[in-house]
Scaffold this motif. Structure first.
Motif, PDB file in Angstrom:
ATOM      1  N   ARG A  10       0.836  -1.193   0.000  1.00  0.00           N
ATOM      2  CA  ARG A  10       0.000   0.000   0.000  1.00  0.00           C
ATOM      3  C   ARG A  10       0.876   1.250   0.000  1.00  0.00           C
ATOM      4  O   ARG A  10       2.005   1.234   0.454  1.00  0.00           O
ATOM      5  CB  ARG A  10      -0.903   0.045   1.224  1.00  0.00           C
ATOM      6  CG  ARG A  10      -1.960  -1.028   1.216  1.00  0.00           C
ATOM      7  CD  ARG A  10      -2.909  -0.797   2.347  1.00  0.00           C
ATOM      8  NE  ARG A  10      -3.874  -1.873   2.417  1.00  0.00           N
ATOM      9  CZ  ARG A  10      -4.804  -1.952   3.333  1.00  0.00           C
ATOM     10  NH1 ARG A  10      -4.889  -1.026   4.267  1.00  0.00           N
ATOM     11  NH2 ARG A  10      -5.645  -2.948   3.350  1.00  0.00           N
ATOM     12  N   ALA A  11       0.319   2.333  -0.462  1.00  0.00           N
ATOM     13  CA  ALA A  11       1.033   3.603  -0.447  1.00  0.00           C
ATOM     14  C   ALA A  11       1.197   4.079   0.990  1.00  0.00           C
ATOM     15  O   ALA A  11       0.343   3.797   1.843  1.00  0.00           O
ATOM     16  CB  ALA A  11       0.261   4.632  -1.262  1.00  0.00           C
ATOM     17  N   PRO A  12       2.260   4.806   1.274  1.00  0.00           N
ATOM     18  CA  PRO A  12       2.437   5.305   2.638  1.00  0.00           C
ATOM     19  C   PRO A  12       1.367   6.331   2.999  1.00  0.00           C
ATOM     20  O   PRO A  12       0.872   7.060   2.145  1.00  0.00           O
ATOM     21  CB  PRO A  12       3.824   5.958   2.607  1.00  0.00           C
ATOM     22  CG  PRO A  12       4.195   6.083   1.189  1.00  0.00           C
ATOM     23  CD  PRO A  12       3.352   5.147   0.400  1.00  0.00           C
ATOM     24  N   SER A  13       1.046   6.386   4.272  1.00  0.00           N
ATOM     25  CA  SER A  13       0.041   7.344   4.755  1.00  0.00           C
ATOM     26  C   SER A  13       0.634   8.756   4.754  1.00  0.00           C
ATOM     27  O   SER A  13       1.851   8.934   4.670  1.00  0.00           O
ATOM     28  CB  SER A  13      -0.398   6.976   6.169  1.00  0.00           C
ATOM     29  OG  SER A  13       0.671   7.197   7.081  1.00  0.00           O
ATOM     30  N   VAL A  51      13.590   9.432   3.025  1.00  0.00           N
ATOM     31  CA  VAL A  51      13.474   8.629   4.240  1.00  0.00           C
ATOM     32  C   VAL A  51      12.096   7.990   4.214  1.00  0.00           C
ATOM     33  O   VAL A  51      11.086   8.677   4.099  1.00  0.00           O
ATOM     34  CB  VAL A  51      13.652   9.472   5.525  1.00  0.00           C
ATOM     35  CG1 VAL A  51      13.387   8.622   6.764  1.00  0.00           C
ATOM     36  CG2 VAL A  51      15.052  10.063   5.585  1.00  0.00           C
ATOM     37  N   ARG A  52      12.069   6.675   4.275  1.00  0.00           N
ATOM     38  CA  ARG A  52      10.804   5.925   4.318  1.00  0.00           C
ATOM     39  C   ARG A  52      10.596   5.413   5.733  1.00  0.00           C
ATOM     40  O   ARG A  52      11.504   4.868   6.347  1.00  0.00           O
ATOM     41  CB  ARG A  52      10.841   4.752   3.346  1.00  0.00           C
ATOM     42  CG  ARG A  52      10.915   5.199   1.897  1.00  0.00           C
ATOM     43  CD  ARG A  52      10.869   4.025   0.967  1.00  0.00           C
ATOM     44  NE  ARG A  52      11.111   4.470  -0.399  1.00  0.00           N
ATOM     45  CZ  ARG A  52      11.388   3.662  -1.396  1.00  0.00           C
ATOM     46  NH1 ARG A  52      11.461   2.355  -1.183  1.00  0.00           N
ATOM     47  NH2 ARG A  52      11.599   4.140  -2.604  1.00  0.00           N
ATOM     48  N   VAL A  53       9.380   5.583   6.216  1.00  0.00           N
ATOM     49  CA  VAL A  53       9.046   5.225   7.596  1.00  0.00           C
ATOM     50  C   VAL A  53       8.009   4.119   7.579  1.00  0.00           C
ATOM     51  O   VAL A  53       7.083   4.135   6.765  1.00  0.00           O
ATOM     52  CB  VAL A  53       8.511   6.463   8.346  1.00  0.00           C
ATOM     53  CG1 VAL A  53       8.207   6.132   9.791  1.00  0.00           C
ATOM     54  CG2 VAL A  53       9.501   7.603   8.269  1.00  0.00           C
ATOM     55  N   THR A  54       8.154   3.157   8.489  1.00  0.00           N
ATOM     56  CA  THR A  54       7.174   2.076   8.608  1.00  0.00           C
ATOM     57  C   THR A  54       5.860   2.638   9.150  1.00  0.00           C
ATOM     58  O   THR A  54       5.848   3.705   9.778  1.00  0.00           O
ATOM     59  CB  THR A  54       7.686   0.960   9.535  1.00  0.00           C
ATOM     60  OG1 THR A  54       7.983   1.526  10.809  1.00  0.00           O
ATOM     61  CG2 THR A  54       8.912   0.268   8.960  1.00  0.00           C
ATOM     62  N   PRO A  55       4.752   1.923   8.936  1.00  0.00           N
ATOM     63  CA  PRO A  55       3.449   2.424   9.409  1.00  0.00           C
ATOM     64  C   PRO A  55       3.396   2.725  10.911  1.00  0.00           C
ATOM     65  O   PRO A  55       2.706   3.641  11.331  1.00  0.00           O
ATOM     66  CB  PRO A  55       2.481   1.306   9.045  1.00  0.00           C
ATOM     67  CG  PRO A  55       3.109   0.636   7.882  1.00  0.00           C
ATOM     68  CD  PRO A  55       4.593   0.708   8.133  1.00  0.00           C
ATOM     69  N   ASP A  56       4.150   1.985  11.720  1.00  0.00           N
ATOM     70  CA  ASP A  56       4.136   2.244  13.166  1.00  0.00           C
ATOM     71  C   ASP A  56       5.130   3.334  13.574  1.00  0.00           C
ATOM     72  O   ASP A  56       5.252   3.660  14.755  1.00  0.00           O
ATOM     73  CB  ASP A  56       4.392   0.956  13.959  1.00  0.00           C
ATOM     74  CG  ASP A  56       5.763   0.356  13.701  1.00  0.00           C
ATOM     75  OD1 ASP A  56       6.561   0.931  12.925  1.00  0.00           O
ATOM     76  OD2 ASP A  56       6.034  -0.721  14.271  1.00  0.00           O
ATOM     77  N   LEU A  57       5.855   3.898  12.612  1.00  0.00           N
ATOM     78  CA  LEU A  57       6.807   5.000  12.809  1.00  0.00           C
ATOM     79  C   LEU A  57       7.980   4.625  13.713  1.00  0.00           C
ATOM     80  O   LEU A  57       8.639   5.490  14.276  1.00  0.00           O
ATOM     81  CB  LEU A  57       6.108   6.250  13.354  1.00  0.00           C
ATOM     82  CG  LEU A  57       4.918   6.766  12.557  1.00  0.00           C
ATOM     83  CD1 LEU A  57       4.328   7.992  13.244  1.00  0.00           C
ATOM     84  CD2 LEU A  57       5.306   7.098  11.135  1.00  0.00           C
ATOM     85  N   ARG A  58       8.252   3.354  13.853  1.00  0.00           N
ATOM     86  CA  ARG A  58       9.346   2.904  14.725  1.00  0.00           C
ATOM     87  C   ARG A  58      10.646   2.679  13.961  1.00  0.00           C
ATOM     88  O   ARG A  58      11.708   2.598  14.572  1.00  0.00           O
ATOM     89  CB  ARG A  58       8.956   1.626  15.438  1.00  0.00           C
ATOM     90  CG  ARG A  58       7.709   1.772  16.265  1.00  0.00           C
ATOM     91  CD  ARG A  58       8.003   1.571  17.696  1.00  0.00           C
ATOM     92  NE  ARG A  58       6.778   1.696  18.478  1.00  0.00           N
ATOM     93  CZ  ARG A  58       6.737   2.351  19.602  1.00  0.00           C
ATOM     94  NH1 ARG A  58       7.807   2.912  20.071  1.00  0.00           N
ATOM     95  NH2 ARG A  58       5.608   2.443  20.270  1.00  0.00           N
ATOM     96  N   LEU A  59      10.572   2.552  12.645  1.00  0.00           N
ATOM     97  CA  LEU A  59      11.750   2.284  11.837  1.00  0.00           C
ATOM     98  C   LEU A  59      11.742   3.206  10.620  1.00  0.00           C
ATOM     99  O   LEU A  59      10.741   3.333   9.921  1.00  0.00           O
ATOM    100  CB  LEU A  59      11.743   0.820  11.377  1.00  0.00           C
ATOM    101  CG  LEU A  59      12.878   0.375  10.477  1.00  0.00           C
ATOM    102  CD1 LEU A  59      14.214   0.474  11.215  1.00  0.00           C
ATOM    103  CD2 LEU A  59      12.646  -1.043  10.001  1.00  0.00           C
ATOM    104  N   ALA A  60      12.880   3.844  10.392  1.00  0.00           N
ATOM    105  CA  ALA A  60      13.028   4.725   9.240  1.00  0.00           C
ATOM    106  C   ALA A  60      14.239   4.265   8.442  1.00  0.00           C
ATOM    107  O   ALA A  60      15.282   3.938   9.014  1.00  0.00           O
ATOM    108  CB  ALA A  60      13.223   6.166   9.697  1.00  0.00           C
TER     109      ALA A  60
END
Length: 140
Positions: A10-13, A51-60
């Motif tokens: 899915r596309a990032p939020s 910079v790409r961030v995971t949906p939970d914002l814990r990993l970039a």
């Protein structure tokens, strides 16, 4: 149950995009200013392209490239060695509830663009892309 499904593919939020861009700007600023206590890292000019961030914002994941593309492995090694200090400095400058772990990868976008350009410049591709002279005269 639908909320717990994997967001892979899915596309990032908007939030992911916003946080990723904030991290990119802050990380770029930190590297440009030389705020890290590593002379090897400070002497390098490193571009942070995305910079790409995971949906939970814990990993970039920060996609980086040293100026001119030379010394990629040295730059990546220096960034990884200083990841804890970089994370601390970036987090201090940002107002986030959680500090994401930042991973570093070499940005290969420019290499792919060069390869695409090279492929499009080949004679057989140019021949296939050429528009015949009478292509626009179908209605005449």
């Amino acid at each position: 149950m639908a909320k717990n499904q994997n967001r892979a593919g899915r596309a990032p939020s908007q939030r992911q995009l916003r946080v990723g861009e904030l991290i990119r700007r802050t990380l770029s600023e930190v590297l440009m200013r030389g705020d890290i206590h590593d002379p090897d890292l400070n002497r390098m000019s490193i571009t942070v392209s995305e910079v790409r961030v995971t949906p939970d914002l814990r990993l970039a994941t920060a996609y980086v490239l040293p100026l001119g593309g030379q010394g990629q492995e040295e730059a990546l090694s220096s960034l990884r060695q200083n990841r804890h200090e970089l994370r601390m400095v970036v987090t201090k400058k940002m107002a986030l509830k959680h500090s994401p772990e930042i991973r570093y990868e070499i940005d290969t976008t420019f290499d792919r663009m060069d390869e695409t350009r090279r492929l499009l410049d080949q004679d057989n591709v140019q021949r296939d892309l050429a528009v015949p002279d009478d292509a626009g005269d179908e209605d005449a």
